[in-house]
Design an enzyme around this catalytic site. Sequence first.
Site, PDB file in Angstrom:
ATOM      1  N   CYS A 212       0.797  -1.231   0.000  1.00 19.19           N
ATOM      2  CA  CYS A 212       0.000   0.000   0.000  1.00 19.19           C
ATOM      3  C   CYS A 212       0.830   1.282   0.000  1.00 19.19           C
ATOM      4  O   CYS A 212       0.269   2.385   0.036  1.00 19.19           O
ATOM      5  CB  CYS A 212      -0.955   0.008   1.192  1.00 19.19           C
ATOM      6  N   CYS A 234      -2.187  -1.380   6.349  1.00 20.21           N
ATOM      7  CA  CYS A 234      -2.897  -2.490   5.691  1.00 20.21           C
ATOM      8  C   CYS A 234      -2.642  -3.845   6.364  1.00 20.21           C
ATOM      9  O   CYS A 234      -3.117  -4.869   5.881  1.00 20.21           O
ATOM     10  CB  CYS A 234      -2.513  -2.571   4.215  1.00 20.21           C
ATOM     11  N   ASP A 359      28.630   5.298 -10.937  1.00 20.92           N
ATOM     12  CA  ASP A 359      28.243   6.414 -10.061  1.00 20.92           C
ATOM     13  C   ASP A 359      28.818   6.167  -8.669  1.00 20.92           C
ATOM     14  O   ASP A 359      28.477   5.189  -8.004  1.00 20.92           O
ATOM     15  CB  ASP A 359      26.715   6.499 -10.006  1.00 20.92           C
TER      16      ASP A 359
END
EC number: 6.3.5.13
Length: 450
Positions: A212, A234, A359
Site C-alpha cells: 500500500c 494495511c 556512479d
Amino acid sequence: MSFKSVIAKSAGKSSYWFLHNVLKGGTSFPGKLAMDLDPEILKTLAEGYETVIVTGTNGKTMTTALIVAALREKYGDVLTNPSGSNMQQGIVTAFLAHKKKKSSRPIAVLEVDEANVKMVTELLHPSVFVLTNIFRDQMDRYGEIYTTYDKIVEGIKLAPEATIIANGDASIFSSVDLPNHKIFYGFKLPSDEPQNDTKAPVNTDGILCPKCDHILHYHERIYANLGDFFCPNCNYHRPELTYSVNKIIEQTPNKLEFQMGKKDYTINIGGTYNIYNALAAYSVARYFDLSEDEIAQALAKNKRIFGRQELIKYEGKEIDLILVKNPVGLDEVLHMLNTEKDDYSLVTLLNANHADGIDTSWIWDGQFEDLNHDQIKKILVGGERWHDMGFRLEVAGFDPGKMVTCTDNEEVIANLTNLPTKKVYILSTYTAMLSLRKTMAEKKMIKAGM
C-alpha cells in the site's frame, strides 16, 4: 547429447585447461566460447544436477560458500562457481571446470547475478532459489530495488515447483504471490518490549509497504530495511519464520557466535550481515536433510574467501581485504570495524568501472563519521577515484595529515609495510580488489586466482 553440444563442451573444457594450466586464470571465456558454439550448452551440462540458485544484492558469494561447505559435510561432491563469476558464461565455466565424482545426490550451488536469474532458470530448472536481500546497488545497471526484484521474479515464475528459501526480514520477498513452497528465515531477538514500534531512518531504501506504499514500522530492526516489519495501514507483516537467529552471543571483526534454536554456532568472520548469510546456509542445509551438528561443524571451519574478508598476512601485518559495493554493505562493514578492539590502519580503494557501478555518489551514504577516528592511526587512499574517497573522508572529519594518497597498487603495497599498526583493513570496490590481488599475486604475497 547433440553433436553441437559435444563440440561446445569439448572446446570449453580445452580452453579452460589451457587458461588455467598455461595462462593461470580465466573464469568467463571458456563459458563464452561454449555458449557461442551452443547457446543452450548449460542445459546439457546441468543435466542430472539438483540445482540451488543463490541471488540477491549482498551476500551471494559468502552464502554460496557456506551452503557448499555445509552440503559437502553430507554429500561430498558439490559443484559451485567459487570465483563469484555469476553471469551465465561464468556459470557455464563452473560446469566445464567441475570434475564430476560419484555422489548419492549430485548438487550444484550457484551464485547468480540478479539480472541473469531468468536466463539461467530457463536452462537449469532449479530446485531451490535462495534470496538474500535487495538493496540499492549499481543504480545505473539495476535501477530501483523493485526493478531488481522483478527480474528475479521473472526467473522464479519459470520454476513454480522450486522451493524458495528467502530472507523473511526483507519485506519485498513476501510481497509477490507465487505458487512455490516457501521457507523464510530471519532474526527473532529477545526484547524487553516485544511490541516495539519503531521506524527506519528516513534515508533507508525499501521501507515503503510493497502492498500500500505506507511507511513500514518495525517491532525489531536488525539493519537497513531488514527486521520484524509490519504496516500499520494495511496489516502487511513479516511472514512466519521457519528458521531464526534468536541470540547474538559475540561479535568481532574475525568471529561471530550466535544461537539458532537451542544450539550455538560460530563462524570465523565478522559482521551482522554474515549472520544472515549463515542463517540462509543453515536453512538450505536443513532442506537437504543435514543435522544441526553437521551444519555447526561446517560453519565453524569456514574459510575466508576471495575478497570477502580475505585475510592476508604480509611482513608482520594482518590485512583484511573486504569488498564494498553499495551503501548498505559499506555501512555494515563500518559497523563491523567498530567491533575491533585494537588500533588499526584503513585502506580505501575506489573504482568506478562498469562492474563497480559508474556512479560513486553511494560513498556519501556510508557513515564514515561513525568510525572511531582515534583508533585509526593511518589511512591509505587509492583506486582510480582516490580523490573522491579522500574528499569523502576529509568531510567525515579525518585528519588529512593521517592520509596518504596512493595512485597505483605498487604504492599501496609499498606503504603497507610502513603502516604503524599490525592490523590493516582494506575496503575495496570490485575491480580495484581484482587489480590489487593481481599485483599481490605477482609479488607472491598471495596465490594467483582463487
